[in-house]
Design a protein around this motif. Structure first.
Motif, short mmCIF file in Angstrom:
data_model
loop_
_atom_site.label_atom_id
_atom_site.label_comp_id
_atom_site.label_asym_id
_atom_site.label_seq_id
_atom_site.Cartn_x
_atom_site.Cartn_y
_atom_site.Cartn_z
N TRP A 129 -0.91 -19.51 -6.55
CA TRP A 129 -1.94 -18.53 -6.21
C TRP A 129 -1.80 -18.10 -4.76
O TRP A 129 -1.99 -16.92 -4.43
CB TRP A 129 -3.34 -19.09 -6.47
CG TRP A 129 -3.68 -19.13 -7.92
CD1 TRP A 129 -3.84 -20.24 -8.70
CD2 TRP A 129 -3.87 -18.01 -8.79
NE1 TRP A 129 -4.11 -19.87 -10.00
CE2 TRP A 129 -4.14 -18.50 -10.08
CE3 TRP A 129 -3.82 -16.63 -8.61
CZ2 TRP A 129 -4.38 -17.68 -11.17
CZ3 TRP A 129 -4.06 -15.81 -9.70
CH2 TRP A 129 -4.33 -16.33 -10.96
N MET A 130 -1.44 -19.04 -3.88
CA MET A 130 -1.27 -18.69 -2.47
C MET A 130 -0.09 -17.74 -2.28
O MET A 130 -0.19 -16.76 -1.53
CB MET A 130 -1.07 -19.96 -1.62
CG MET A 130 -1.02 -19.67 -0.12
SD MET A 130 -2.49 -18.82 0.53
CE MET A 130 -3.68 -20.12 0.44
N ALA A 131 1.01 -17.99 -2.99
CA ALA A 131 2.17 -17.11 -2.89
C ALA A 131 1.82 -15.72 -3.42
O ALA A 131 2.21 -14.70 -2.82
CB ALA A 131 3.36 -17.69 -3.66
N ALA A 132 1.07 -15.65 -4.52
CA ALA A 132 0.66 -14.36 -5.07
C ALA A 132 -0.24 -13.62 -4.09
O ALA A 132 -0.08 -12.41 -3.85
CB ALA A 132 -0.04 -14.55 -6.41
N ALA A 133 -1.20 -14.34 -3.49
CA ALA A 133 -2.10 -13.71 -2.52
C ALA A 133 -1.33 -13.19 -1.32
O ALA A 133 -1.57 -12.07 -0.85
CB ALA A 133 -3.18 -14.72 -2.08
N ASN A 134 -0.38 -13.98 -0.81
CA ASN A 134 0.42 -13.54 0.32
C ASN A 134 1.25 -12.31 -0.02
O ASN A 134 1.42 -11.40 0.80
CB ASN A 134 1.32 -14.67 0.82
CG ASN A 134 0.54 -15.76 1.51
OD1 ASN A 134 -0.56 -15.53 2.01
ND2 ASN A 134 1.10 -16.96 1.53
N SER A 135 1.77 -12.27 -1.24
CA SER A 135 2.55 -11.12 -1.68
C SER A 135 1.68 -9.86 -1.72
O SER A 135 2.10 -8.78 -1.27
CB SER A 135 3.14 -11.41 -3.06
OG SER A 135 3.87 -10.30 -3.52
N TYR A 136 0.47 -9.99 -2.25
CA TYR A 136 -0.44 -8.85 -2.27
C TYR A 136 -0.81 -8.41 -0.86
O TYR A 136 -0.88 -7.21 -0.56
CB TYR A 136 -1.71 -9.17 -3.07
CG TYR A 136 -1.54 -9.00 -4.56
CD1 TYR A 136 -1.27 -7.75 -5.11
CD2 TYR A 136 -1.66 -10.08 -5.42
CE1 TYR A 136 -1.12 -7.58 -6.47
CE2 TYR A 136 -1.51 -9.92 -6.78
CZ TYR A 136 -1.24 -8.67 -7.30
OH TYR A 136 -1.08 -8.52 -8.65
N MET A 137 -1.07 -9.36 0.01
CA MET A 137 -1.44 -9.02 1.39
C MET A 137 -0.30 -8.27 2.08
O MET A 137 -0.52 -7.30 2.80
CB MET A 137 -1.81 -10.28 2.18
CG MET A 137 -3.08 -10.95 1.67
SD MET A 137 -4.53 -9.87 1.65
CE MET A 137 -4.80 -9.67 3.39
N ALA A 138 0.94 -8.72 1.85
CA ALA A 138 2.09 -8.03 2.42
C ALA A 138 2.22 -6.62 1.86
O ALA A 138 2.52 -5.66 2.59
CB ALA A 138 3.37 -8.83 2.17
N PHE A 140 -0.26 -4.75 0.67
CA PHE A 140 -1.34 -3.95 1.24
C PHE A 140 -1.01 -3.55 2.68
O PHE A 140 -1.24 -2.41 3.08
CB PHE A 140 -2.66 -4.70 1.20
CG PHE A 140 -3.19 -4.95 -0.18
CD1 PHE A 140 -2.96 -4.05 -1.22
CD2 PHE A 140 -3.91 -6.09 -0.47
CE1 PHE A 140 -3.45 -4.28 -2.50
CE2 PHE A 140 -4.40 -6.33 -1.74
CZ PHE A 140 -4.17 -5.42 -2.76
N ALA A 141 -0.48 -4.49 3.45
CA ALA A 141 -0.13 -4.20 4.84
C ALA A 141 0.95 -3.12 4.91
O ALA A 141 0.88 -2.22 5.75
CB ALA A 141 0.33 -5.46 5.55
N GLN A 142 1.93 -3.20 4.03
CA GLN A 142 3.00 -2.19 4.00
C GLN A 142 2.42 -0.82 3.64
O GLN A 142 2.75 0.19 4.25
CB GLN A 142 4.08 -2.58 3.00
CG GLN A 142 5.20 -1.57 2.90
CD GLN A 142 6.22 -1.94 1.83
OE1 GLN A 142 6.17 -3.01 1.24
NE2 GLN A 142 7.15 -1.04 1.58
N HIS A 143 1.55 -0.79 2.64
CA HIS A 143 0.93 0.48 2.22
C HIS A 143 0.11 1.06 3.37
O HIS A 143 0.16 2.27 3.63
CB HIS A 143 0.06 0.26 0.98
CG HIS A 143 -0.64 1.50 0.54
ND1 HIS A 143 0.02 2.56 -0.04
CD2 HIS A 143 -1.95 1.86 0.61
CE1 HIS A 143 -0.85 3.52 -0.32
NE2 HIS A 143 -2.06 3.10 0.07
N GLN A 144 -0.63 0.20 4.07
CA GLN A 144 -1.46 0.66 5.18
C GLN A 144 -0.58 1.24 6.28
O GLN A 144 -0.87 2.29 6.85
CB GLN A 144 -2.31 -0.49 5.71
CG GLN A 144 -3.32 -0.07 6.74
CD GLN A 144 -4.20 -1.22 7.17
OE1 GLN A 144 -3.82 -2.39 7.04
NE2 GLN A 144 -5.38 -0.90 7.67
#
Length: 152
Positions: A129-138, A140-144
């Motif tokens: 779950w932590m790896a998935a969350a980090n992947s989503y955060m990355a 989102f950051a790229q999209h931003q």
């Protein structure tokens, strides 16, 4: 031990009876999460011979329990099972390969433990779950960042 259920159950039962293996092969059917975890923990390896998969959650579950995996050589399995590192990928049209890989694990328990631990580490690093969350955060950051770059 075969866990799970589906439209092929009768055919599987018939095949087991045809080769007179009912004494050695157990069909457990569908199991609840706690009982399923116990089955993984009692196993020496995990086999998955699907010809089609999405993301094979059962492979991830088995690997997270430290089991080496012998799986059909299809793209979704290739993404999880690192051949000769976390398990073996086998060609479904060559059953002798499956027998060879299963024999290797049966005769070298240390190899199975090393592969199982490598699989567990892979799942923890890439599929927790932590790896998935980090992947989503990355993502989102790229999209931003990309959105900010396009602002005029």
């Amino acid at each position: 031990t075969i866990v799970g259920d589906g439209p092929e159950r009768d055919a599987v039962e018939a095949a087991i009876e045809d080769v007179d293996m009912t004494e050695f092969i157990s069909l457990k059917g569908w199991l609840g999460k706690d009982e399923l975890i116990k089955q993984y923990q009692q196993a020496d390896c995990y086999l998955n011979f699907s010809s089609y998969e999405g993301l094979p959650n059962t492979v991830l579950e088995a690997m997270s329990c430290g089991l080496p995996v012998i799986a059909s050589d299809i793209p979704p399995h290739r993404g999880l099972v690192k051949h000769q590192v976390t398990g073996y990928l086998v060609d479904l049209t060559r059953p002798e390969y499956f027998i060879d890989q299963l024999t290797k694990l049966a005769t070298d328990r240390g190899r199975g433990r090393v592969m199982g631990e490598a699989g567990r580490q892979l799942v923890l690093a890439s599929y927790s779950w932590m790896a998935a969350a980090n992947s989503y955060m990355a993502l989102f950051a790229q999209h931003q960042k990309e959105s900010a770059d396009h602002v005029v």
